[in-house]
Design a protein around this motif. Structure first.
Motif, short mmCIF file in Angstrom:
data_model
loop_
_atom_site.label_atom_id
_atom_site.label_comp_id
_atom_site.label_asym_id
_atom_site.label_seq_id
_atom_site.Cartn_x
_atom_site.Cartn_y
_atom_site.Cartn_z
N ASP A 156 0.83 -1.21 0.00
CA ASP A 156 0.00 0.00 0.00
C ASP A 156 0.87 1.26 0.00
O ASP A 156 0.40 2.34 0.36
CB ASP A 156 -0.92 -0.01 1.22
N HIS A 157 2.15 1.08 -0.37
CA HIS A 157 3.12 2.18 -0.54
C HIS A 157 3.55 2.83 0.77
O HIS A 157 4.02 3.98 0.78
CB HIS A 157 2.58 3.24 -1.51
N LYS A 158 3.41 2.12 1.88
CA LYS A 158 3.95 2.63 3.12
C LYS A 158 5.46 2.37 3.15
O LYS A 158 5.91 1.26 2.86
CB LYS A 158 3.30 1.94 4.32
N HIS A 159 6.24 3.39 3.48
CA HIS A 159 7.67 3.24 3.61
C HIS A 159 7.99 2.77 5.03
O HIS A 159 7.44 3.30 5.99
CB HIS A 159 8.40 4.55 3.32
N MET A 160 8.88 1.79 5.14
CA MET A 160 9.23 1.27 6.46
C MET A 160 10.75 1.29 6.63
O MET A 160 11.49 0.90 5.72
CB MET A 160 8.68 -0.15 6.62
N ARG A 161 11.17 1.72 7.80
CA ARG A 161 12.60 1.78 8.11
C ARG A 161 12.98 0.60 8.99
O ARG A 161 12.25 0.22 9.91
CB ARG A 161 12.94 3.10 8.81
N ILE A 162 14.14 0.04 8.71
CA ILE A 162 14.66 -1.08 9.49
C ILE A 162 16.15 -0.86 9.77
O ILE A 162 16.81 -0.07 9.08
CB ILE A 162 14.49 -2.43 8.74
N ARG A 163 16.63 -1.56 10.78
CA ARG A 163 18.08 -1.65 11.03
C ARG A 163 18.52 -3.02 10.49
O ARG A 163 18.18 -4.05 11.07
CB ARG A 163 18.39 -1.53 12.51
N LEU A 164 19.24 -3.00 9.40
CA LEU A 164 19.65 -4.23 8.73
C LEU A 164 21.12 -4.49 9.01
O LEU A 164 21.98 -3.62 8.79
CB LEU A 164 19.40 -4.12 7.23
N THR A 176 15.54 1.79 4.20
CA THR A 176 14.12 2.05 3.97
C THR A 176 13.61 1.09 2.90
O THR A 176 14.24 0.92 1.85
CB THR A 176 13.88 3.50 3.52
N ILE A 177 12.45 0.49 3.17
CA ILE A 177 11.80 -0.40 2.21
C ILE A 177 10.65 0.37 1.57
O ILE A 177 9.81 0.96 2.26
CB ILE A 177 11.25 -1.67 2.88
N SER A 178 10.59 0.37 0.24
CA SER A 178 9.53 1.06 -0.47
C SER A 178 9.10 0.24 -1.68
O SER A 178 9.84 -0.62 -2.16
CB SER A 178 9.98 2.46 -0.92
N ARG A 179 7.91 0.52 -2.17
CA ARG A 179 7.38 -0.21 -3.31
C ARG A 179 7.73 0.51 -4.61
O ARG A 179 7.66 1.74 -4.71
CB ARG A 179 5.86 -0.35 -3.20
N LEU A 180 8.11 -0.28 -5.62
CA LEU A 180 8.37 0.23 -6.96
C LEU A 180 7.21 -0.18 -7.87
O LEU A 180 6.24 -0.79 -7.44
CB LEU A 180 9.69 -0.32 -7.49
N ARG A 181 7.36 0.13 -9.15
CA ARG A 181 6.38 -0.32 -10.13
C ARG A 181 6.41 -1.84 -10.22
O ARG A 181 7.48 -2.45 -10.17
CB ARG A 181 6.70 0.30 -11.49
N ASP A 182 5.25 -2.46 -10.35
CA ASP A 182 5.17 -3.91 -10.38
C ASP A 182 5.95 -4.49 -11.56
O ASP A 182 6.15 -3.84 -12.59
CB ASP A 182 3.71 -4.37 -10.48
N GLY A 183 6.38 -5.74 -11.39
CA GLY A 183 7.11 -6.44 -12.43
C GLY A 183 6.42 -7.73 -12.81
O GLY A 183 5.29 -8.02 -12.38
N ASP A 196 16.77 0.30 0.39
CA ASP A 196 17.83 1.27 0.13
C ASP A 196 18.42 1.76 1.44
O ASP A 196 17.68 2.07 2.39
CB ASP A 196 17.25 2.46 -0.63
N ARG A 197 19.74 1.85 1.50
CA ARG A 197 20.38 2.35 2.71
C ARG A 197 20.21 3.85 2.83
O ARG A 197 20.34 4.59 1.86
CB ARG A 197 21.88 2.00 2.70
N ASN A 198 19.90 4.32 4.04
CA ASN A 198 19.73 5.74 4.30
C ASN A 198 21.10 6.39 4.50
O ASN A 198 21.72 6.25 5.55
CB ASN A 198 18.88 5.96 5.56
N SER A 199 21.58 7.04 3.46
CA SER A 199 22.87 7.73 3.56
C SER A 199 22.85 8.92 2.63
O SER A 199 22.36 8.84 1.49
CB SER A 199 24.02 6.80 3.18
N MET A 200 23.38 10.06 3.10
CA MET A 200 23.45 11.25 2.26
C MET A 200 24.56 11.12 1.23
O MET A 200 24.59 11.85 0.23
CB MET A 200 23.69 12.49 3.13
N ALA A 205 26.04 4.54 0.38
CA ALA A 205 24.76 3.84 0.33
C ALA A 205 24.85 2.55 -0.48
O ALA A 205 24.22 1.55 -0.16
CB ALA A 205 23.69 4.76 -0.26
N GLY A 206 25.64 2.55 -1.55
CA GLY A 206 25.77 1.35 -2.38
C GLY A 206 24.51 1.10 -3.21
O GLY A 206 23.61 1.93 -3.28
N ARG A 207 24.47 -0.07 -3.82
CA ARG A 207 23.32 -0.40 -4.66
C ARG A 207 22.15 -0.86 -3.80
O ARG A 207 22.33 -1.54 -2.80
CB ARG A 207 23.70 -1.54 -5.62
#
Length: 259
Positions: A156-164, A176-183, A196-200, A205-207
């Motif tokens: 439902d496009h909610k962004h969620m943050r985790i410590r990985l 942060t986990i987020s939804r992209l266009r469906d595949g 995606d890693r949260n880094s300025m 951040a890497g890939r």
């Protein structure tokens, strides 16, 4: 931990097979499935390795299992055993890569802390690290359980943050986990998520990691991102695309290890 897995596996009834589908075993509340992962290098699409996966599920939740890694010519490269008895997002696990003299994992989990270990090269003793346990802490394979558990909100496009946790660096980073266009995967619609890693700083951040998830089962059909397996030439993790396909994709070995 190995003994625990062995005792549980002794309870399984004979496998049920269906044409074109991976072997599946059922008990009253647990499903055991065996399947391949076909790993390619991102960018060059060079075939890297095959994984033979055995997993125990309760519904969409992954309970534990094993992963065996094989080279394209069928030589065993590494093995991993894991189980989620202490929580769905933090497995007890051990990954062994004898060819590069590397081992890592989580050997203890308490209410407050997670205890990691890592042994590289000719080190006499493993290195140990304690990480504070929190509700948003995720380690390795626990990321698939996290996505399955929060699938509706993420879809439902909610962004969620985790410590990985990075097992190689033995540190936790914020993602942060987020939804992209469906595949599409094997002709079926999948929901695509980006981690995606949260880094300025982009180079830190890497890939991002990309998970293509089948909505009905909430299981991963394709993964793109950093691998558990190390490149013996560089000592760094591969960056891979792994297809969990029923039919071997182009470039996969003609002769596969047994499931």
């Amino acid at each position: 931990m190995n003994m625990l897995l062995a005792l549980v596996l002794l309870l399984f009834v004979p496998s049920v097979h269906a044409d074109g589908l991976p072997p599946v075993t059922f008990t009253r509340n647990v499903q055991v499935t065996r399947f391949y992962g076909f790993a390619y290098a991102l960018g060059s699409h060079r075939y890297l390795y095959t994984t033979v996966n055995e997993r125990r599920y309760a519904g969409a939740r992954w309970l534990g299992g094993t992963v065996i890694y094989y080279s394209p010519d069928g030589q065993r490269l590494a093995s991993e055993v894991l189980e989620f008895s202490k929580g769905p997002f933090i497995p007890l696990y051990r990954l062994d890569m004898p060819r590069v003299q590397y081992a890592a994992g989580v050997n203890r989990i308490t209410e407050s802390n997670v205890y990691l270990f890592r042994k590289r090269g000719t080190e006499t003793n493993p290195r140990y690290k304690k990480i504070h346990r929190s509700n948003d802490l995720v380690i390795g394979a626990g990321l698939e359980n996290f996505i399955a558990s929060h699938f509706s909100a993420l879809a439902d496009h909610k962004h969620m943050r985790i410590r990985l946790v990075s097992s190689g660096r033995m540190k936790a980073f914020v993602y942060t986990i987020s939804r992209l266009r469906d595949g599409v995967c094997e002709g079926k619609k999948v929901v695509r998520f980006k981690i995606d890693r949260n880094s300025m700083l982009h180079f830190l951040a890497g890939r991002p990691m990309i998970f293509d998830v089948i909505p009905a089962s909430r299981r991963v059909c394709q993964y793109r991102g950093v691998s558990e397996l190390l490149d013996p030439k560089t000592g760094q993790p591969y960056h891979v695309r792994i297809d969990y396909a029923r039919i071997p994709p182009p470039g996969a070995p003609r002769h596969l290890p047994p499931l």
